[in-house]
Design a protein around this motif. Structure first.
Motif, PDB file in Angstrom:
ATOM      1  N   SER A  13      42.551  46.828  49.500  1.00 13.97           N
ATOM      2  CA  SER A  13      43.233  47.035  48.218  1.00 13.97           C
ATOM      3  C   SER A  13      42.234  47.113  47.066  1.00 13.97           C
ATOM      4  N   LEU A  14      41.143  46.368  47.142  1.00 13.35           N
ATOM      5  CA  LEU A  14      40.103  46.456  46.112  1.00 13.35           C
ATOM      6  C   LEU A  14      39.455  47.840  46.110  1.00 13.35           C
ATOM      7  N   ALA A  15      39.177  48.361  47.293  1.00 13.34           N
ATOM      8  CA  ALA A  15      38.542  49.682  47.402  1.00 13.34           C
ATOM      9  C   ALA A  15      39.453  50.777  46.839  1.00 13.34           C
ATOM     10  N   ARG A  16      40.768  50.613  47.005  1.00 14.33           N
ATOM     11  CA  ARG A  16      41.733  51.594  46.484  1.00 14.33           C
ATOM     12  C   ARG A  16      42.044  51.376  45.014  1.00 14.33           C
ATOM     13  N   GLY A  17      41.620  50.230  44.477  1.00 15.74           N
ATOM     14  CA  GLY A  17      41.948  49.910  43.091  1.00 15.74           C
ATOM     15  C   GLY A  17      43.392  49.493  42.920  1.00 15.74           C
ATOM     16  N   ASP A  18      44.003  48.967  43.986  1.00 11.08           N
ATOM     17  CA  ASP A  18      45.411  48.569  43.969  1.00 11.08           C
ATOM     18  C   ASP A  18      45.539  47.140  43.432  1.00 11.08           C
ATOM     19  N   MET A  43      32.019  40.554  42.580  1.00  6.81           N
ATOM     20  CA  MET A  43      33.403  40.277  42.941  1.00  6.81           C
ATOM     21  C   MET A  43      34.162  39.686  41.760  1.00  6.81           C
ATOM     22  N   GLN A  44      33.547  38.785  41.017  1.00  5.90           N
ATOM     23  CA  GLN A  44      34.208  38.209  39.851  1.00  5.90           C
ATOM     24  C   GLN A  44      34.556  39.299  38.843  1.00  5.90           C
ATOM     25  N   ARG A  45      33.616  40.181  38.570  1.00  5.86           N
ATOM     26  CA  ARG A  45      33.871  41.256  37.604  1.00  5.86           C
ATOM     27  C   ARG A  45      34.931  42.220  38.125  1.00  5.86           C
ATOM     28  N   LEU A  46      34.950  42.438  39.430  1.00  2.59           N
ATOM     29  CA  LEU A  46      35.944  43.331  40.024  1.00  2.59           C
ATOM     30  C   LEU A  46      37.344  42.722  39.947  1.00  2.59           C
ATOM     31  N   LEU A  47      37.469  41.447  40.314  1.00  2.00           N
ATOM     32  CA  LEU A  47      38.785  40.804  40.330  1.00  2.00           C
ATOM     33  C   LEU A  47      39.336  40.534  38.930  1.00  2.00           C
ATOM     34  N   GLU A  50      36.885  43.572  34.840  1.00  6.80           N
ATOM     35  CA  GLU A  50      35.770  43.928  33.967  1.00  6.80           C
ATOM     36  C   GLU A  50      35.126  45.247  34.394  1.00  6.80           C
ATOM     37  N   VAL A  51      35.101  45.500  35.708  1.00  6.81           N
ATOM     38  CA  VAL A  51      34.553  46.746  36.246  1.00  6.81           C
ATOM     39  C   VAL A  51      35.523  47.300  37.274  1.00  6.81           C
ATOM     40  N   GLY A  52      35.307  48.525  37.695  1.00  8.30           N
ATOM     41  CA  GLY A  52      36.132  49.143  38.730  1.00  8.30           C
ATOM     42  C   GLY A  52      35.440  49.099  40.077  1.00  8.30           C
ATOM     43  N   PRO A  53      36.137  49.478  41.136  1.00  5.29           N
ATOM     44  CA  PRO A  53      35.570  49.414  42.483  1.00  5.29           C
ATOM     45  C   PRO A  53      34.376  50.341  42.688  1.00  5.29           C
TER      46      PRO A  53
END
Length: 150
Positions: A13-18, A43-47, A50-53
């Motif tokens: 789901s992270l890779a898809r941006g879901d 991972m913190q910035r992704l969750l 703050e940033v995208g996958p």
């Protein structure tokens, strides 16, 4: 194996941006711990959004349930400078604890085991290795080592 599948679906789901699926897999108050250079808190910035996958795509090379299955450990490496280990704890179908290690060798040990009396066995075999990181072949340099006790 349900916890392993839950963690694999988180990476997917992270890779898809879901965001909707990702949020459903995480407790509202995930206990978080990070070891590594501050610049590597991908991972913190992704969750947190703050940033995208596309900034850092986590592609696990190995995902394994450890201990009694509550913990799931994933590891991956992207080139010579990016080796990571994630340890996720799952309670009641959601991720409640997260440990992130970056460019560090990790050994997971189970400390104590429940006995028939309900008391943890702290004898001679109480702490035994149940998982050890396998950094990619191109990571030929020495990395600091840590032991994660569960």
């Amino acid at each position: 194996m349900a916890n392993k599948k839950l963690v694999e679906s988180l990476y997917y789901s992270l890779a898809r941006g879901d965001i909707e699926v990702t949020t459903a897999l995480l407790a509202n108050d995930v206990d978080w711990w990070f070891h590594g250079p501050r610049r590597c808190q991908y991972m913190q910035r992704l969750l947190t959004g703050e940033v995208g996958p596309v900034d850092f795509l986590f592609v696990p090379r190995r995902v394994v349930e450890v201990g009694e299955g509550r913990w799931v450990v994933a590891e991956g490496w992207e080139g010579d400078q990016a080796y990571w280990v994630h340890a996720w704890a799952i309670d009641d179908g959601v991720i409640t604890h997260f440990r992130e290690y970056f460019n560090t060798s990790v050994t997971v040990r189970q400390v104590g085991r429940a006995t028939g009396t309900g008391v943890a066995d702290r004898g001679r075999d109480a702490a035994h290795e149940i998982w050890h990181s396998q950094a990619g072949g191109s990571m030929g340099r020495a990395m600091p080592g840590l032991v994660l006790a569960i």
